[in-house]
Design an enzyme around this catalytic site. Structure first.
Site, short mmCIF file in Angstrom:
data_model
loop_
_atom_site.label_atom_id
_atom_site.label_comp_id
_atom_site.label_asym_id
_atom_site.label_seq_id
_atom_site.Cartn_x
_atom_site.Cartn_y
_atom_site.Cartn_z
N LYS A 97 0.87 -1.18 0.00
CA LYS A 97 0.00 0.00 0.00
C LYS A 97 0.90 1.22 0.00
O LYS A 97 1.70 1.41 0.92
CB LYS A 97 -0.90 -0.01 1.24
CG LYS A 97 -1.75 1.25 1.34
CD LYS A 97 -2.61 1.27 2.59
CE LYS A 97 -3.05 2.69 2.91
NZ LYS A 97 -3.55 2.84 4.28
N ALA A 184 -9.44 5.29 5.13
CA ALA A 184 -9.22 6.49 5.95
C ALA A 184 -10.51 7.26 6.16
O ALA A 184 -11.24 7.55 5.22
CB ALA A 184 -8.17 7.43 5.38
N GLY A 185 -10.77 7.56 7.41
CA GLY A 185 -11.89 8.40 7.76
C GLY A 185 -13.12 7.65 8.23
O GLY A 185 -13.99 8.23 8.88
N ASN A 206 -9.03 1.10 10.40
CA ASN A 206 -8.03 0.85 11.43
C ASN A 206 -8.37 1.62 12.71
O ASN A 206 -8.78 1.04 13.70
CB ASN A 206 -6.64 1.23 10.90
CG ASN A 206 -5.53 0.96 11.89
OD1 ASN A 206 -5.77 0.59 13.04
ND2 ASN A 206 -4.30 1.14 11.48
N THR A 207 -8.25 2.96 12.64
CA THR A 207 -8.45 3.77 13.85
C THR A 207 -9.78 3.49 14.55
O THR A 207 -9.84 3.37 15.78
CB THR A 207 -8.39 5.27 13.48
OG1 THR A 207 -7.11 5.54 12.93
CG2 THR A 207 -8.63 6.15 14.69
#
Lengths: 257, 257, 257, 257
Positions: A97, A184-185, A206-207
């Site tokens: 990635k 992301a986000g 992930n987060t």
């Protein structure tokens, strides 16, 4: 016929990609990844400590997973290429990635450098998944450059803000033949479900999982949400209407008594 | 300890309520309801043809379901009360979803008449689930009147427009001790997941399932989405941030080489 | 001290930029532009018919306006550069809006080619206003290349869909020192006001004015909205709150009687 | 023919209603109200100190304004009626904004009590403007009860959160013949413009103006925004499109050279 996502020749049943960052402990990583049913996990190569197996995040990733090392920390195409080669040499496989980021506040990716790195690495036989700010023309060039998928951001990394670039992602889904993986986000399962309903091929989370109070439960929630969104996409939703439409005819129930 | 929703003394594992309206055929109802894993299904009493078993929608509802007859067709509290009593007498049990609607275009419920019917029927021992336009003071009065839950609309019935009254529903969730079941307007699994993430106790979905190209698949999608949203609510989502937040520290990877 | 936007050495009082496309008639252009109070108007060079004054759109633009010829029709940097030079040679001044578009469905701009054209034309002394898909790193490079402003799109040209890329535009406003002029997608005065409240320096509106039933009135509406948004930005809005906050204390009015 | 809003026989040119709460000082009220061009201002009767002219907010309201005393502090219809009568007796005129609120956290209005007070006061000849949680059936009953307008909330009072109940307000605008005045929650000029574009007849803005860093400037911003939205509504906006639509034909500019 089963619904499968094929990337780099690998058939994936789960359309939820995961990561290894921000977990409260390394031990939490394994249990969470298992609960997610995910089959692809990204990790920053710099977090791989080859000299110290106990500290090595790879030891906490279940064997069934395809590794997706990322080039985070790279600020130029050249650095990204270098990290990719190190990852491969270190036995992390040939998926990569590409993250090229030099903006420290919003961590917005550098599409131009990402494209350059993609061109180089695709020629070297990598399965390249570039992380980009959503942009149709960039996605077309990534396709020509041999990318295996395009990973547009929904909002800044780690912000949990959701699909703030929906309009641009929708255009990628409509115009690009490669798998579109929203990365992301995504902060909540409903965001992941929405991306899948729009026709995204997968999402990377992930987060939102790692920073939940209970990462294992949250991983399961995302697994269900991604399945929900995908199945709904395949099931073909009904029309959205301006007015109401009764579930059953409104005439006459008590009138004829 | 398992997460259960208790209404009228019945423990429910599934937080997806379903309906029987708008299906392409009666045969499709049974298969779809089974795929949904739902345990409560609403149906209009006027669709129950007691003289003609083959036409009777009840014959297509799996036995495991709790019936939630609704008063659709009622334009006043009095009519709703009458329908509820007929339903009970006909053996449909003592659960009743109160719908009082005299607006023909948007099918917006009449909160005042709904409250009146709730007062009467709760005293008669019904398990009353009133369908309302979301309004905090009305919900408080329904609570006092003995309602078993409050069912605020997300957007007009059958519109598939989603959670357009989110702000008002959030207030009900915060201030009302009864279960809050979002009913009407939910058009996609992501809408259902979002309602559950907000803390709704359940959702009722009919049109979005029945009018999908493949209702059985869509029922399964909603089952997953409702679970996803509920689990996420219990798992405690991480914070939403204005800026990005790197998944792994950005310092130094290639610097030390 | 008056609030002015300075671009290419010109002080602008109005922050509404306009266009000449899609009007019902050439006659309507002049009246509408006057009603808008705008001081900058863009027009496609190919619509300038130098041999036929009656057909020449420039003749319908009030003298007080600064012309902003655009390169629409260009599919590459080279073509854009060529059009810019023709415009200058033809007496249209040295401002140029760079549009490089090869996508026929969504008309999404090509940021890479736009950057190349900007580099060339800025060196030649043009006041360059590049139209881009919003992307922080591209905006930084445009700044380095000598652009006079950055013009990110709110949504696809002519779609009237509003600020669908708000999140990305907000990042440009925060991180880029050049004027940010939101261009494309603005469909209603409230969209324009919102862009200005966010801190955009100006907006360009064409389709929403030209295709209104009454373009002259709509031009006036946009003039007011842009002023409203700008003044609000300068006035410093109050905080947004999760709960209510009474306009006057809730204690005691009738209590003490 | 000029566009005018007529309420209680009074012709209003401005569709921005204002309030007197939360200002940094009484002196700021006058200057701000003048800057707003508003012609109707609401104030809590309890803030009117009849024994102490210097403390009396009425002395800071320009003479040109129509007073709209409100019943804030009332928790029941009876209390609201009492306050209305006191206001009239005290010379505040016969306009009354009914606020009945017993919820202390979200300050959500009590539609049922508001309706009762409206019935009583309309019969007594008041020009009654009831503040409500948006609900079609309640609005219909207010119409029958003789209300002069309906004032639905956009979001909780003082929250500056904007038009969170848009979907319900749109239904009122479509179905109710009385003027619809959006009151509460409007936090920015773009929110006000949007309400007017939807067809609201006016908006009431207090907190957003009074708590701005510069209330005078912000009042002017809202004046412009309300005009922008109203004019746009009258001008008839163009269509919203899924795809792009070029401002000028894309064919051939450089091809024929």
């Amino acid at each position: 016929m089963e619904d499968r996502l094929v990337i780099g020749g690998i058939e994936l049943k789960s359309r939820l990609f995961t990561g290894t960052g921000k977990f409260p402990s390394k031990e939490a990583i394994r249990e969470t990844l298992e609960a997610s049913n995910s089959q692809v996990v990204t990790m920053a190569l710099r977090r791989v400590d080859f000299d110290n197996p106990e500290e090595n995040v790879i030891n906490y990733i279940p064997d069934s997973f395809t590794l997706l090392p990322n080039t985070s920390g790279a600020r130029t195409a050249e650095e990204a290429v270098r990290i990719a080669r190190i990852a491969k040499a270190a036995g992390c496989g040939n998926w990569i990635k590409i993250e090229v980021i030099s903006d420290n506040k919003y961590l917005m990716p550098d599409n131009q450098e990402t494209l350059k790195a993609t061109e180089v690495l695709a020629k070297e036989g990598f399965v390249v998944l570039p992380y980009v700010s959503p942009d149709l023309m960039v996605a077309k060039r990534l396709e020509e450059a041999g990318a295996a998928a395009v990973m547009p951001l929904g909002s800044p990394i780690g912000s949990n803000r959701g699909l703030k670039t929906k309009e641009l992602i929708r255009i990628l889904i409509s115009e690009i033949d490669l798998p579109i993986i929203v990365d992301a986000g995504i902060g909540k399962p409903s965001h992941a479900a929405e991306a899948m309903e729009m026709g995204a091929d997968a999402v990377l989370v992930n987060t939102a999982i790692a920073t939940a109070n209970d990462p294992v439960k949250m991983a399961q929630a995302f697994d269900y949400a991604v399945q929900a969104g995908r199945i709904a996409y395949l099931a073909g939703p009904g029309a959205v209407k301006d007015y109401a439409s009764a579930s059953s005819p409104l005439t006459g129930f008590l009138k004829g008594e």
